[in-house]
Design a protein around this motif. Structure first.
Motif, PDB file in Angstrom:
ATOM      1  N   PRO A  26      -7.266  36.813  14.759  1.00  0.00           N
ATOM      2  CA  PRO A  26      -8.102  37.798  14.016  1.00  0.00           C
ATOM      3  C   PRO A  26      -7.289  38.194  12.761  1.00  0.00           C
ATOM      4  N   MET A  27      -6.094  38.348  12.819  1.00  0.00           N
ATOM      5  CA  MET A  27      -5.365  38.834  11.593  1.00  0.00           C
ATOM      6  C   MET A  27      -5.611  37.917  10.369  1.00  0.00           C
ATOM      7  N   MET A  28      -5.322  36.472  10.835  1.00  0.00           N
ATOM      8  CA  MET A  28      -5.928  35.514   9.869  1.00  0.00           C
ATOM      9  C   MET A  28      -7.272  35.418   9.133  1.00  0.00           C
ATOM     10  N   ILE A  29      -7.956  35.623   9.896  1.00  0.00           N
ATOM     11  CA  ILE A  29      -9.526  35.917   9.470  1.00  0.00           C
ATOM     12  C   ILE A  29      -9.587  37.040   8.485  1.00  0.00           C
ATOM     13  N   GLY A  30      -8.799  38.180   8.831  1.00  0.00           N
ATOM     14  CA  GLY A  30      -8.730  39.160   7.782  1.00  0.00           C
ATOM     15  C   GLY A  30      -7.819  38.738   6.625  1.00  0.00           C
ATOM     16  N   THR A  31      -6.931  37.688   6.663  1.00  0.00           N
ATOM     17  CA  THR A  31      -6.151  37.434   5.462  1.00  0.00           C
ATOM     18  C   THR A  31      -7.359  36.495   4.566  1.00  0.00           C
ATOM     19  N   LEU A  32      -7.810  35.538   5.424  1.00  0.00           N
ATOM     20  CA  LEU A  32      -8.975  34.755   4.737  1.00  0.00           C
ATOM     21  C   LEU A  32      -9.916  35.600   3.803  1.00  0.00           C
ATOM     22  N   TYR A  33     -10.489  36.619   4.435  1.00  0.00           N
ATOM     23  CA  TYR A  33     -11.451  37.627   3.430  1.00  0.00           C
ATOM     24  C   TYR A  33     -10.583  38.279   2.511  1.00  0.00           C
ATOM     25  N   GLY A  34      -9.349  38.716   2.541  1.00  0.00           N
ATOM     26  CA  GLY A  34      -8.671  39.220   1.317  1.00  0.00           C
ATOM     27  C   GLY A  34      -8.212  38.037   0.355  1.00  0.00           C
ATOM     28  N   ALA A  35      -7.957  36.848   0.763  1.00  0.00           N
ATOM     29  CA  ALA A  35      -7.691  35.733  -0.120  1.00  0.00           C
ATOM     30  C   ALA A  35      -8.927  35.406  -0.956  1.00  0.00           C
ATOM     31  N   VAL A  36     -10.294  35.412  -0.326  1.00  0.00           N
ATOM     32  CA  VAL A  36     -11.298  35.297  -1.059  1.00  0.00           C
ATOM     33  C   VAL A  36     -12.013  36.566  -1.596  1.00  0.00           C
ATOM     34  N   THR A  37     -11.359  37.632  -1.526  1.00  0.00           N
ATOM     35  CA  THR A  37     -11.686  38.946  -2.188  1.00  0.00           C
ATOM     36  C   THR A  37     -13.183  39.163  -1.661  1.00  0.00           C
TER      37      THR A  37
ATOM     38  N   PHE B  58      -2.395  33.113  -0.288  1.00  0.00           N
ATOM     39  CA  PHE B  58      -2.609  32.534  -1.616  1.00  0.00           C
ATOM     40  C   PHE B  58      -2.903  31.138  -1.444  1.00  0.00           C
ATOM     41  N   LEU B  59      -2.254  30.477  -0.471  1.00  0.00           N
ATOM     42  CA  LEU B  59      -2.840  29.047  -0.216  1.00  0.00           C
ATOM     43  C   LEU B  59      -4.414  29.101   0.263  1.00  0.00           C
ATOM     44  N   ILE B  60      -4.865  29.735   0.964  1.00  0.00           N
ATOM     45  CA  ILE B  60      -6.279  29.762   1.143  1.00  0.00           C
ATOM     46  C   ILE B  60      -7.167  30.204  -0.299  1.00  0.00           C
ATOM     47  N   THR B  61      -6.468  30.764  -1.004  1.00  0.00           N
ATOM     48  CA  THR B  61      -7.345  31.067  -2.336  1.00  0.00           C
ATOM     49  C   THR B  61      -7.168  30.041  -3.229  1.00  0.00           C
ATOM     50  N   ILE B  62      -6.089  29.151  -3.358  1.00  0.00           N
ATOM     51  CA  ILE B  62      -6.258  28.246  -4.605  1.00  0.00           C
ATOM     52  C   ILE B  62      -6.373  27.058  -4.165  1.00  0.00           C
ATOM     53  N   ILE B  63      -6.118  26.324  -2.839  1.00  0.00           N
ATOM     54  CA  ILE B  63      -6.682  25.009  -2.549  1.00  0.00           C
ATOM     55  C   ILE B  63      -7.884  24.551  -2.778  1.00  0.00           C
ATOM     56  N   PRO B  64      -8.893  25.335  -2.038  1.00  0.00           N
ATOM     57  CA  PRO B  64     -10.383  24.897  -2.407  1.00  0.00           C
ATOM     58  C   PRO B  64     -10.502  24.779  -3.880  1.00  0.00           C
ATOM     59  N   ILE B  65     -10.116  25.770  -4.806  1.00  0.00           N
ATOM     60  CA  ILE B  65     -10.532  25.836  -6.107  1.00  0.00           C
ATOM     61  C   ILE B  65      -9.969  24.413  -6.621  1.00  0.00           C
ATOM     62  N   LEU B  66      -8.513  24.208  -6.408  1.00  0.00           N
ATOM     63  CA  LEU B  66      -7.960  22.996  -7.121  1.00  0.00           C
ATOM     64  C   LEU B  66      -8.702  21.625  -6.618  1.00  0.00           C
ATOM     65  N   ILE B  67      -9.552  21.793  -5.452  1.00  0.00           N
ATOM     66  CA  ILE B  67     -10.112  20.625  -5.041  1.00  0.00           C
ATOM     67  C   ILE B  67     -11.532  20.414  -5.588  1.00  0.00           C
ATOM     68  N   ILE B  68     -12.235  21.751  -5.638  1.00  0.00           N
ATOM     69  CA  ILE B  68     -13.847  21.723  -6.044  1.00  0.00           C
ATOM     70  C   ILE B  68     -13.809  21.710  -7.519  1.00  0.00           C
ATOM     71  N   GLY B  69     -12.843  22.491  -8.226  1.00  0.00           N
ATOM     72  CA  GLY B  69     -13.035  22.549  -9.599  1.00  0.00           C
ATOM     73  C   GLY B  69     -13.051  21.106 -10.387  1.00  0.00           C
ATOM     74  N   PRO B  70     -12.182  20.531 -10.082  1.00  0.00           N
ATOM     75  CA  PRO B  70     -11.876  18.872 -10.696  1.00  0.00           C
ATOM     76  C   PRO B  70     -13.337  18.220 -10.050  1.00  0.00           C
ATOM     77  N   LEU B  71     -13.556  18.491  -8.905  1.00  0.00           N
ATOM     78  CA  LEU B  71     -14.821  17.708  -8.386  1.00  0.00           C
ATOM     79  C   LEU B  71     -16.063  18.137  -9.097  1.00  0.00           C
ATOM     80  N   ALA B  72     -16.163  19.205  -9.405  1.00  0.00           N
ATOM     81  CA  ALA B  72     -17.366  19.633  -9.803  1.00  0.00           C
ATOM     82  C   ALA B  72     -17.461  19.189 -11.559  1.00  0.00           C
ATOM     83  N   LYS B  73     -16.329  19.095 -12.118  1.00  0.00           N
ATOM     84  CA  LYS B  73     -16.175  18.690 -13.579  1.00  0.00           C
ATOM     85  C   LYS B  73     -16.055  17.104 -13.907  1.00  0.00           C
TER      86      LYS B  73
END
Length: 563
Positions: free
Chosen positions: A131-142, A484-499
């Motif tokens: 549950p604490m990690m789920i809270g961390t997830l939603y802080g990481a994605v603001t 921080f890892l939860i925040t940046i890893i998906p962006i670094l994958i999806i961003g280049p894929l979309a472009k």
């Protein structure tokens, strides 16, 4: 001085509770305005102010904290639903399907990275860590609504009030979440080796090739012999394109045409149409000319007036079925909604709050204004009955138990998911059941912010008592770097894929990623580096679905994995 001491110490008094919330919210809002390198935490700082208050035992009875938390959450998500509802289903048109698909994959990646961090860095035998990690997830994605949905769902999994205070994980991950989103978006630019100037020039070229569906005004002289003796309705049906002829000059007299007006070669017309239709219409009717109508108007003075739709009976009616030109002798040329100017096509649905440009004889325009309402004072008062009817239906809908095999308890959409879904449906289809959902932008924001600060203050105060042991003396640093890892890893994958794979413009990708994380600071940064509207388009396209998925997945994660 005893009265002052009692005011701060007697937690059972109403004055103490009100004072507590006033102090926490005021301090949090003021601190949230402080910017570091141009970035602020905004109203989320209320959570940190509440944690401090709870830590020093400046608190209130648990029942009151729970009520304020849940009521604030309901109000917050319901007003979000009303805001995104009108555009929720329209966001899946054209490139919206691809953008929303990429956004949904990014949300899934956030969850997968969260689980990977949980199994790599945390003791899985401790029931409170997930549950604490789920809270961390939603802080990481603001995403604060996701935190609210997860917190509310935990109450059903951990009965008796012993649910983990996951706001601690949220608080640890949130600051780096805000900055990490922007840093990762910048990293995408360097990964793809892009120059901002080149991307902006591509936007300019695309706009030149594909003009937006904005109103385009032109004066034309009829030169097509086919038009002689034809009515306006016949010409419109033959062209099969939306346009409005707001005035025409025939034998030295300027008039407002209606569907039965017969035209002749040599007549001059004032046409309003979509930019994309301008050239075909011009090619069919005749060449564009300079306006030289130096003639006296007919006896009835012609006026052009902006009318505000405030009559609820207009909600949902289409322009084509109103017969303004044939019945009222006027033409609707432009419509403005939420500051955006729209072309007045025949299939346009009116909504309360639309601002309509009407052209015609003064008496006729006055009759149309009376029919549409045009009482601006009505818009100043929110339709509060609709809000609470929607909340009532949303709570009932969210309380329906849904039995799913393998789940320890029946799934419920809860106090977050139920009102959100009902608000989206009311915002889009409410006019079918005579519900007026219009609120001014300021009223919507005010109700949302009140709900949000009540929720954040309550969560912070409740989490404050155990914050030191959980974060400072416990796994606080792990929550920071895993967030921080939860925040940046998906962006670094999806961003280049979309472009690279889908060839979206980088500024559109920036807006899409900001919308996926429902993060206004990231959108503000994108708007700073781009002079065009691409970031806003990307943000608004994925924001409705992203917000919905964030809230829904929060509850699913708790119910499936924390039971």
């Amino acid at each position: 001085m005893d009265w002052l001491i009692n005011l701060f110490s007697d937690s059972n008094s109403v004055a103490h509770v009100v004072l507590l919330y006033a102090i926490v919210i005021a301090i949090g809002v003021y601190l949230g305005k402080i910017k570091v390198f141009g970035i602020s935490l905004g109203v989320t700082f209320v959570l940190f102010a509440g944690i401090v208050a709870g830590h020093i035992h400046f608190t209130a009875p648990t029942t009151i904290l729970n009520f304020c938390q849940d009521f604030g959450l309901i109000l917050f998500v319901f007003m979000i639903g009303l805001q995104v509802g009108p555009g929720f289903f329209e966001s899946f048109k054209k490139d919206g399907v691809t953008l929303n698909s990429l956004s949904a994959v990014a949300i899934l990646l956030n969850i997968l990275v969260m689980f990977a961090c949980y199994y790599l860095f945390f003791d899985t035998s401790n029931r409170a860590n997930l549950p604490m990690m789920i809270g961390t997830l939603y802080g990481a994605v603001t995403n604060t609504p996701g935190l609210g949905a997860a917190t509310e769902a935990l109450g059903t999994v951990f009965p008796g009030g012993d649910a983990p205070q996951i706001a601690s994980g949220y608080a640890c991950a949130y600051p780096l979440g805000v900055t990490g989103i922007i840093l990762a978006i910048i990293a995408v630019r360097y990964i793809c080796r892009l120059r901002l100037e080149d991307e902006e020039q591509k936007l300019a070229d695309e706009e030149a090739e594909n003009p937006h569906e904005k109103p385009h005004i032109m004066h034309l002289r009829m030169s097509n012999s086919y038009l002689a003796g034809r009515t306006l309705m016949q010409i419109s049906e033959f062209l099969n394109r939306d346009f409005v002829c707001s005035r025409y000059l025939h034998e030295g007299q300027v008039s407002v045409p209606n569907r039965n007006t017969i035209f002749a070669v040599g007549d001059e017309v004032l046409i309003v149409c979509a930019e994309a239709d301008a050239e075909p219409i011009k090619a069919f009717i005749g060449p564009e000319i300079e306006q030289e109508w130096n003639v006296e108007l007919e006896t009835q003075p012609m006026v052009s007036r902006r009318i505000v739709v405030t009559n609820s009976s207009m909600n949902g009616k289409t322009l084509g079925k109103m017969h303004f030109s044939s019945v009222y002798g006027v033409n609707v040329t432009r419509i403005t909604r939420h500051g955006i100017e729209l072309f007045a096509g025949r299939n346009h649905h009116f909504h309360v709050g639309d601002r309509v440009m009407v052209v015609g004889p003064e008496d006729n325009v006055n009759r149309v204004a009376e029919m549409m309402g045009n009482t601006v004072k009505r818009l100043n008062a929110p339709n509060i009955a609709t809000i609470f009817v929607g909340i009532m239906v949303g709570i009932i809908f969210g309380s329906l138990p849904i039995a799913i095999p393998g789940m320890p308890v029946p799934m419920k959409l809860g106090l977050a998911g139920g009102p959100l879904i009902i608000a989206i449906l009311i915002g889009r289809f409410g006019y079918h059941v005579k519900l007026v959902t219009y609120t001014t932008t300021s009223a919507n924001l005010m109700l949302r912010e009140i709900g949000l600060v009540l929720f954040l203050a309550s969560v912070g105060i409740k989490a404050g008592a155990g914050f030191w042991d959980t974060v400072i003396s416990g796994d606080g640093l792990k929550y920071v770097y895993t967030g921080f890892l939860i925040t940046i890893i998906p962006i670094l994958i999806i961003g280049p894929l979309a472009k690279i794979r889908y060839k979206f413009n980088y500024f559109m990708v920036m807006g899409m990623l900001a919308g996926t994380y429902t993060d206004p600071p990231a959108l503000a940064y994108a708007n700073q580096v781009c002079s065009r509207e691409a970031p806003g388009v990307g943000y608004s396209t994925v924001y409705p679905l992203s917000m919905f998925l964030r809230i829904l997945t929060a509850q699913l994660l708790v119910l499936f994995f924390c039971g």
